[in-house]
Write a protein that holds these residues in place. Structure first.
Motif, PDB file in Angstrom:
ATOM      1  N   ASN A 137       0.835  -1.193   0.000  1.00  0.00           N
ATOM      2  CA  ASN A 137       0.000   0.000   0.000  1.00  0.00           C
ATOM      3  C   ASN A 137       0.878   1.255   0.000  1.00  0.00           C
ATOM      4  O   ASN A 137       1.708   1.444   0.894  1.00  0.00           O
ATOM      5  N   LEU A 138       0.673   2.142  -0.995  1.00  0.00           N
ATOM      6  CA  LEU A 138       1.519   3.325  -1.158  1.00  0.00           C
ATOM      7  C   LEU A 138       1.453   4.250   0.058  1.00  0.00           C
ATOM      8  O   LEU A 138       2.483   4.767   0.510  1.00  0.00           O
ATOM      9  N   ASP A 139       0.256   4.475   0.614  1.00  0.00           N
ATOM     10  CA  ASP A 139       0.122   5.344   1.788  1.00  0.00           C
ATOM     11  C   ASP A 139       0.937   4.799   2.967  1.00  0.00           C
ATOM     12  O   ASP A 139       1.643   5.542   3.648  1.00  0.00           O
ATOM     13  N   THR A 140       0.867   3.503   3.189  1.00  0.00           N
ATOM     14  CA  THR A 140       1.628   2.879   4.275  1.00  0.00           C
ATOM     15  C   THR A 140       3.126   2.996   4.028  1.00  0.00           C
ATOM     16  O   THR A 140       3.900   3.287   4.943  1.00  0.00           O
ATOM     17  N   ILE A 141       3.550   2.801   2.793  1.00  0.00           N
ATOM     18  CA  ILE A 141       4.964   2.907   2.448  1.00  0.00           C
ATOM     19  C   ILE A 141       5.463   4.330   2.693  1.00  0.00           C
ATOM     20  O   ILE A 141       6.544   4.534   3.238  1.00  0.00           O
ATOM     21  N   GLU A 142       4.668   5.325   2.308  1.00  0.00           N
ATOM     22  CA  GLU A 142       5.071   6.720   2.530  1.00  0.00           C
ATOM     23  C   GLU A 142       5.170   7.033   4.018  1.00  0.00           C
ATOM     24  O   GLU A 142       6.099   7.709   4.463  1.00  0.00           O
ATOM     25  N   ARG A 143       4.234   6.538   4.813  1.00  0.00           N
ATOM     26  CA  ARG A 143       4.295   6.758   6.274  1.00  0.00           C
ATOM     27  C   ARG A 143       5.508   6.048   6.864  1.00  0.00           C
ATOM     28  O   ARG A 143       6.155   6.570   7.772  1.00  0.00           O
ATOM     29  N   LEU A 144       5.818   4.859   6.371  1.00  0.00           N
ATOM     30  CA  LEU A 144       6.978   4.124   6.862  1.00  0.00           C
ATOM     31  C   LEU A 144       8.276   4.869   6.528  1.00  0.00           C
ATOM     32  O   LEU A 144       9.170   4.974   7.367  1.00  0.00           O
ATOM     33  N   ALA A 145       8.366   5.423   5.329  1.00  0.00           N
ATOM     34  CA  ALA A 145       9.549   6.207   4.948  1.00  0.00           C
ATOM     35  C   ALA A 145       9.697   7.420   5.873  1.00  0.00           C
ATOM     36  O   ALA A 145      10.807   7.734   6.325  1.00  0.00           O
ATOM     37  N   LYS A 168      13.710   6.492   1.071  1.00  0.00           N
ATOM     38  CA  LYS A 168      12.622   7.047   0.268  1.00  0.00           C
ATOM     39  C   LYS A 168      11.562   5.970   0.010  1.00  0.00           C
ATOM     40  O   LYS A 168      11.877   4.785   0.001  1.00  0.00           O
ATOM     41  N   PRO A 169      10.303   6.392  -0.223  1.00  0.00           N
ATOM     42  CA  PRO A 169       9.236   5.412  -0.460  1.00  0.00           C
ATOM     43  C   PRO A 169       9.534   4.433  -1.591  1.00  0.00           C
ATOM     44  O   PRO A 169       9.205   3.259  -1.486  1.00  0.00           O
ATOM     45  N   ASP A 170      10.202   4.890  -2.656  1.00  0.00           N
ATOM     46  CA  ASP A 170      10.466   3.981  -3.769  1.00  0.00           C
ATOM     47  C   ASP A 170      11.580   2.975  -3.472  1.00  0.00           C
ATOM     48  O   ASP A 170      11.877   2.102  -4.281  1.00  0.00           O
ATOM     49  N   GLU A 171      12.185   3.091  -2.276  1.00  0.00           N
ATOM     50  CA  GLU A 171      13.210   2.136  -1.852  1.00  0.00           C
ATOM     51  C   GLU A 171      12.634   1.076  -0.912  1.00  0.00           C
ATOM     52  O   GLU A 171      13.365   0.244  -0.402  1.00  0.00           O
ATOM     53  N   LEU A 172      11.327   1.138  -0.665  1.00  0.00           N
ATOM     54  CA  LEU A 172      10.676   0.226   0.271  1.00  0.00           C
ATOM     55  C   LEU A 172       9.689  -0.680  -0.447  1.00  0.00           C
ATOM     56  O   LEU A 172       9.092  -0.299  -1.448  1.00  0.00           O
ATOM     57  N   SER A 173       9.513  -1.853   0.099  1.00  0.00           N
ATOM     58  CA  SER A 173       8.496  -2.785  -0.366  1.00  0.00           C
ATOM     59  C   SER A 173       7.935  -3.486   0.859  1.00  0.00           C
ATOM     60  O   SER A 173       8.695  -3.982   1.692  1.00  0.00           O
ATOM     61  N   LEU A 174       6.625  -3.484   1.004  1.00  0.00           N
ATOM     62  CA  LEU A 174       6.001  -4.182   2.125  1.00  0.00           C
ATOM     63  C   LEU A 174       5.683  -5.607   1.713  1.00  0.00           C
ATOM     64  O   LEU A 174       5.304  -5.861   0.567  1.00  0.00           O
ATOM     65  N   THR A 175       5.827  -6.514   2.645  1.00  0.00           N
ATOM     66  CA  THR A 175       5.519  -7.908   2.366  1.00  0.00           C
ATOM     67  C   THR A 175       4.612  -8.453   3.458  1.00  0.00           C
ATOM     68  O   THR A 175       4.463  -7.842   4.513  1.00  0.00           O
ATOM     69  N   CYS A 176       4.026  -9.583   3.199  1.00  0.00           N
ATOM     70  CA  CYS A 176       3.194 -10.270   4.191  1.00  0.00           C
ATOM     71  C   CYS A 176       4.101 -11.119   5.063  1.00  0.00           C
ATOM     72  O   CYS A 176       4.124 -12.338   4.967  1.00  0.00           O
ATOM     73  N   GLY A 177       4.911 -10.454   5.869  1.00  0.00           N
ATOM     74  CA  GLY A 177       5.843 -11.152   6.744  1.00  0.00           C
ATOM     75  C   GLY A 177       7.198 -11.326   6.075  1.00  0.00           C
ATOM     76  O   GLY A 177       7.376 -11.125   4.880  1.00  0.00           O
ATOM     77  N   THR A 178       8.147 -11.709   6.895  1.00  0.00           N
ATOM     78  CA  THR A 178       9.515 -11.857   6.427  1.00  0.00           C
ATOM     79  C   THR A 178       9.634 -12.995   5.420  1.00  0.00           C
ATOM     80  O   THR A 178      10.382 -12.899   4.451  1.00  0.00           O
ATOM     81  N   SER A 179       8.894 -14.061   5.626  1.00  0.00           N
ATOM     82  CA  SER A 179       8.978 -15.189   4.695  1.00  0.00           C
ATOM     83  C   SER A 179       8.632 -14.747   3.280  1.00  0.00           C
ATOM     84  O   SER A 179       9.275 -15.174   2.318  1.00  0.00           O
ATOM     85  N   ASP A 180       7.635 -13.877   3.149  1.00  0.00           N
ATOM     86  CA  ASP A 180       7.252 -13.369   1.834  1.00  0.00           C
ATOM     87  C   ASP A 180       8.391 -12.554   1.237  1.00  0.00           C
ATOM     88  O   ASP A 180       8.713 -12.673   0.053  1.00  0.00           O
ATOM     89  N   GLY A 181       9.050 -11.723   2.053  1.00  0.00           N
ATOM     90  CA  GLY A 181      10.162 -10.913   1.566  1.00  0.00           C
ATOM     91  C   GLY A 181      11.324 -11.761   1.095  1.00  0.00           C
ATOM     92  O   GLY A 181      11.878 -11.542   0.010  1.00  0.00           O
ATOM     93  N   VAL A 182      11.720 -12.728   1.910  1.00  0.00           N
ATOM     94  CA  VAL A 182      12.824 -13.610   1.522  1.00  0.00           C
ATOM     95  C   VAL A 182      12.425 -14.434   0.303  1.00  0.00           C
ATOM     96  O   VAL A 182      13.232 -14.649  -0.603  1.00  0.00           O
TER      97      VAL A 182
END
Length: 176
Positions: A8-16, A27-41
């Protein structure tokens, strides 16, 4: 419909903005949210596998995980799906679960593409110190490896993991 793959872009911007309050220039374009660490890895290893599958001369991707490491079941599952994936889990019990960069170095082979760390380690709670992290980053730079650091449980540690990571990045000029 489905949401954006990177979250979610709004969440990513708040996280940045949150990271910026910590003094981190993320920066927001350097972030990616995942459904937990397993999803990220899974995304990172999946990207490595797709690169290998399109360029068979690279060989089977190899991943190194200092243990005990909770990604091992995820990697076993991915290995069942793609037989090319190999990984090494480094036993660190003899070193009070400290990050042993000599064992990391000895585990690197010509197909190693990724080292995964957790800060603090799950389940031990151990956080690598600056020396261990800088040595790990230098290993990754020397061998052109990616480094994934899972800081999911950073708020359960007495150590400011994000500032520690930023300090190591500033000291080493590491870009992966």
């Amino acid at each position: 419909g489905y949401g954006r793959p990177e979250g979610n872009l709004d969440t990513i911007e708040r996280l940045a903005k949150f990271f910026q309050t910590l003094g981190l220039d993320i920066k927001p374009d350097e972030l990616s949210l995942t459904c937990g660490t397993s999803d990220g890895v899974s995304r990172v290893v999946g990207a490595l596998l797709s690169n290998v599958n399109s360029n068979s001369s690279m060989g089977a991707p190899h991943v190194i995980l200092p243990g005990p490491y909770l990604f091992k079941p995820l990697l076993l599952m991915m290995q069942r799906q793609n037989k090319d994936l190999t990984f090494t889990v480094i036993d660190q019990r003899d070193n009070n679960f400290r990050l042993d960069t000599q064992k990391l170095s000895a585990s690197i082979n010509e197909y190693t593409q990724l080292i995964c760390l957790t800060m603090p380690d799950n389940p031990t709670g151990v956080v690598p110190n600056i020396k261990e992290l800088i040595e790990t980053v230098e290993l990754c730079k020397a061998h052109q490896l990616f480094l994934v650091i899972d800081a999911t449980y950073f708020d359960l540690s007495d150590v400011d993991c994000y500032r520690l990571i930023q300090h190591v990045l500033d000291e080493t000029s590491f870009e992966n």
